[in-house]
Design an enzyme around this catalytic site. Sequence first.
Site, mmCIF file in Angstrom:
data_model
loop_
_atom_site.group_PDB
_atom_site.id
_atom_site.type_symbol
_atom_site.label_atom_id
_atom_site.label_comp_id
_atom_site.label_asym_id
_atom_site.label_seq_id
_atom_site.Cartn_x
_atom_site.Cartn_y
_atom_site.Cartn_z
ATOM 1 N N GLU A 33 0.739 -1.217 -0.045
ATOM 2 C CA GLU A 33 0.016 0.008 -0.066
ATOM 3 C C GLU A 33 0.900 1.071 0.092
ATOM 4 O OE1 GLU A 33 -2.737 0.409 3.170
ATOM 5 O OE2 GLU A 33 -3.564 2.357 2.339
ATOM 6 N N ARG A 266 5.047 -12.829 9.956
ATOM 7 C CA ARG A 266 5.705 -11.881 9.355
ATOM 8 C C ARG A 266 7.165 -11.689 10.137
ATOM 9 N NH1 ARG A 266 3.732 -6.598 9.773
ATOM 10 N NH2 ARG A 266 1.800 -6.938 8.666
ATOM 11 N N LYS A 276 4.281 0.618 9.648
ATOM 12 C CA LYS A 276 4.158 2.044 9.114
ATOM 13 C C LYS A 276 3.724 2.990 9.651
ATOM 14 C CE LYS A 276 2.998 0.366 4.999
ATOM 15 N NZ LYS A 276 2.536 0.015 3.567
HETATM 16 P P1 ATP Z 1 2.862 -2.432 8.001
HETATM 17 O O1 ATP Z 1 2.006 -3.092 8.989
HETATM 18 O O2 ATP Z 1 4.094 -2.238 8.181
HETATM 19 O O3 ATP Z 1 2.259 -0.954 7.968
HETATM 20 P P2 ATP Z 1 1.444 -3.498 5.920
HETATM 21 O O4 ATP Z 1 1.172 -5.027 6.030
HETATM 22 O O5 ATP Z 1 0.585 -2.490 6.124
HETATM 23 O O6 ATP Z 1 2.596 -3.159 6.662
HETATM 24 P P3 ATP Z 1 1.365 -3.323 3.086
HETATM 25 O O7 ATP Z 1 1.941 -2.215 2.184
HETATM 26 O O8 ATP Z 1 0.172 -3.619 3.097
HETATM 27 O O9 ATP Z 1 1.881 -3.117 4.534
HETATM 28 O O10 ATP Z 1 2.365 -4.710 2.863
HETATM 29 C C1 ATP Z 1 2.784 -5.257 1.521
HETATM 30 C C2 ATP Z 1 3.062 -6.753 1.714
HETATM 31 O O11 ATP Z 1 3.842 -6.796 2.739
HETATM 32 C C3 ATP Z 1 2.053 -7.433 2.339
HETATM 33 O O12 ATP Z 1 1.990 -8.648 1.646
HETATM 34 C C4 ATP Z 1 2.372 -7.659 3.753
HETATM 35 O O13 ATP Z 1 1.839 -8.889 4.210
HETATM 36 C C5 ATP Z 1 3.825 -7.654 3.688
HETATM 37 N N1 ATP Z 1 4.447 -7.443 4.843
HETATM 38 C C6 ATP Z 1 4.524 -6.365 5.690
HETATM 39 N N2 ATP Z 1 5.311 -6.334 6.936
HETATM 40 C C7 ATP Z 1 5.640 -7.531 6.705
HETATM 41 C C8 ATP Z 1 6.638 -8.234 7.645
HETATM 42 N N3 ATP Z 1 7.066 -7.425 8.725
HETATM 43 N N4 ATP Z 1 7.178 -9.373 7.467
HETATM 44 C C9 ATP Z 1 6.709 -10.027 6.334
HETATM 45 N N5 ATP Z 1 5.927 -9.292 5.226
HETATM 46 C C10 ATP Z 1 5.469 -8.227 5.561
HETATM 47 MG MG MG Z 2 -1.625 -3.586 4.615
#
Ligand code: ATP
Ligand code: MG
Length: 565
Positions: A33, A266, A276
């Site tokens: 995102e 994760r 984020k």
């Molecule tokens: P955050 O919680 O850091 O804001 P998010 O999951 O909201 O992360 P996205 O931009 O939606 O952020 O994530 C893109 C991809 O990265 C998704 O498939 C998510 O599952 C993966 N992802 C995010 N954080 C991690 C992590 N700590 N380890 C592995 N994969 C991750």
């Molecule tokens: Mg997300």
Amino acid sequence: MSEAPKDFIREIIDEDIKSGRFGGRVHTRFPPEPNGYLHIGHAKSALLNYWIAKEYGGKFNLRFDDTNPEKESQEYVDAIKRDLRWLGIDWEDREFYASDYYEQLYQWAEELIKKGKAYVCDLSPEEVSEYRGKAIIQDGKVITPPGRESPYRNRSVEENLDLFRRMRAGEFPDGSKTLRAKIDMAHPNLNMRDPVMYRIMRVPHYRTGTKWCIYPTYDWAHGQSDSIEGITHSICTLEFEDHRPLYDWFLDQLGVHHPRQIEFARLNLTYTVMSKRYLLQLVQEGYVRGWDDPRMPTLAGMRRRGYTPEAIHEFVRRVGVSKRESITELELLEHCVRQDLNKRALRRLAVLDPLKVVITNYPDDKVEWLEAINNPEDPSAGTRQIPFSKVIYIERDDFMENPPKDFYRLAPGREVRLRYAYFIKCADVIKDAHGKVIELHCTYDPATRGGDAPDGRKVKATIHWVSAQHAIEAEVRLYDKLFTKPDPLDVPEGHDWKENINPNSLIVLTHCKLEPSLADAKVGDRFQFERKGYFCVDPDSTPERLVFNRTVTLKGEWEKVRQQG
Ligand code: ATP
Ligand code: MG
């Protein structure tokens, strides 16, 4: 690479290939995102998806999951692309945006309405969640008593279609209505209790502008976007496991291409926050200088700090994938960085906290150029010449006036080796009015050029130095952990997690003295300053003044533990 057993994700894919599911195709995606910069956890997800596509001769998509206009921007899109390219990920022309599917998603939503599988609901967000109910603990077990049906649940198809079209046309105020899937208000999985598919929100989108005032939710957009792109394996993190029944339900109702969702744990790292939401707070509230501050767990921060993509690859490989939540030690990442830089970084002499040394028996105007090895790990890196002269700088802490027993470096009357040069012996200590040592007078032994005494006498220490008249001055920034606790979010009730920020995570040294060959260093160049660590040229450097970041020290906890066996 070693023949490690395949992880569970690759096993699932192998089975799908064997059974002919998806016609033997493998097509993955990384769906960020654009609401922030990528962090090391995203790197894990992106590399995993990219590597799997490569290994199986399949395809890899980059898709911006941009269904939340309030927080998204083109700046973030650009940053994400820059960071992925730096990591070595090549999505070719396969760059997609969920916002490009808004019309298709809308048409599919109408289709569900026509099938009686979705309805327009006038409950407020608070009411929706209240009607949905929640998990409770009864007799030591978690149970989810049935929720209540919305009073709007049984609107006719015609009424729903009319209302939904008017939602799109902007006839209703923000938040006054939603479109909900009609599934089961008694479903044990709360996500299946008539989840919201659309909300009314008059927020301009960074790509679609004001074209839409209704926006799809993540659950409605994600699986359908995967389907549109022909994704076969939709790999995501564990928190989406409970959403998988919904992912499957939508695709089954529509009868369209149906990817398989696979969840893994994760990445969590000690001494770091990795969401984020938290990273944005650090940036907005000025705890760091920006998303690319070298202390941030973002890829932009790590790049600026001097981490290499190769080190991050190795780290991700070592961490592997699993279904079990765990926390990885920051030391492992630093170890991977160190190992990679050890192979590739050119060695240089740099004095970070200079103490002036006058070699009293060395001719006043003489300069000798001595040969120094660029990288003992890589003979092809060759050698360079470094100048030696009467006045040099050494590291202030390589001298002690009253040394304890286990201090072997320079002290009054003591002899040490200067790296690549001569033995010197300390004769006099010069102090200022406050008693601070400001200069040493030493003598050198001309017979020890190159570092050995012909008479076989030994010294216990070799120290680094820089010729004063040739030295260039630089600023060096030393970084420590950004937080004082392994889990920064661990705070007592009523306290803010930012209280765990390490107030000493940045130390700036302004009068460091570097050997002259570093004058040509370019932004991003990485070096080992002998005995001091790995350093990298920061973009704040100007032609007049270089700025270096310490990437990592030479040894960390990881190496120490391993040495003890
Ligand atoms: P955050 O919680 O850091 O804001 P998010 O999951 O909201 O992360 P996205 O931009 O939606 O952020 O994530 C893109 C991809 O990265 C998704 O498939 C998510 O599952 C993966 N992802 C995010 N954080 C991690 C992590 N700590 N380890 C592995 N994969 C991750
Ligand atoms: Mg997300």
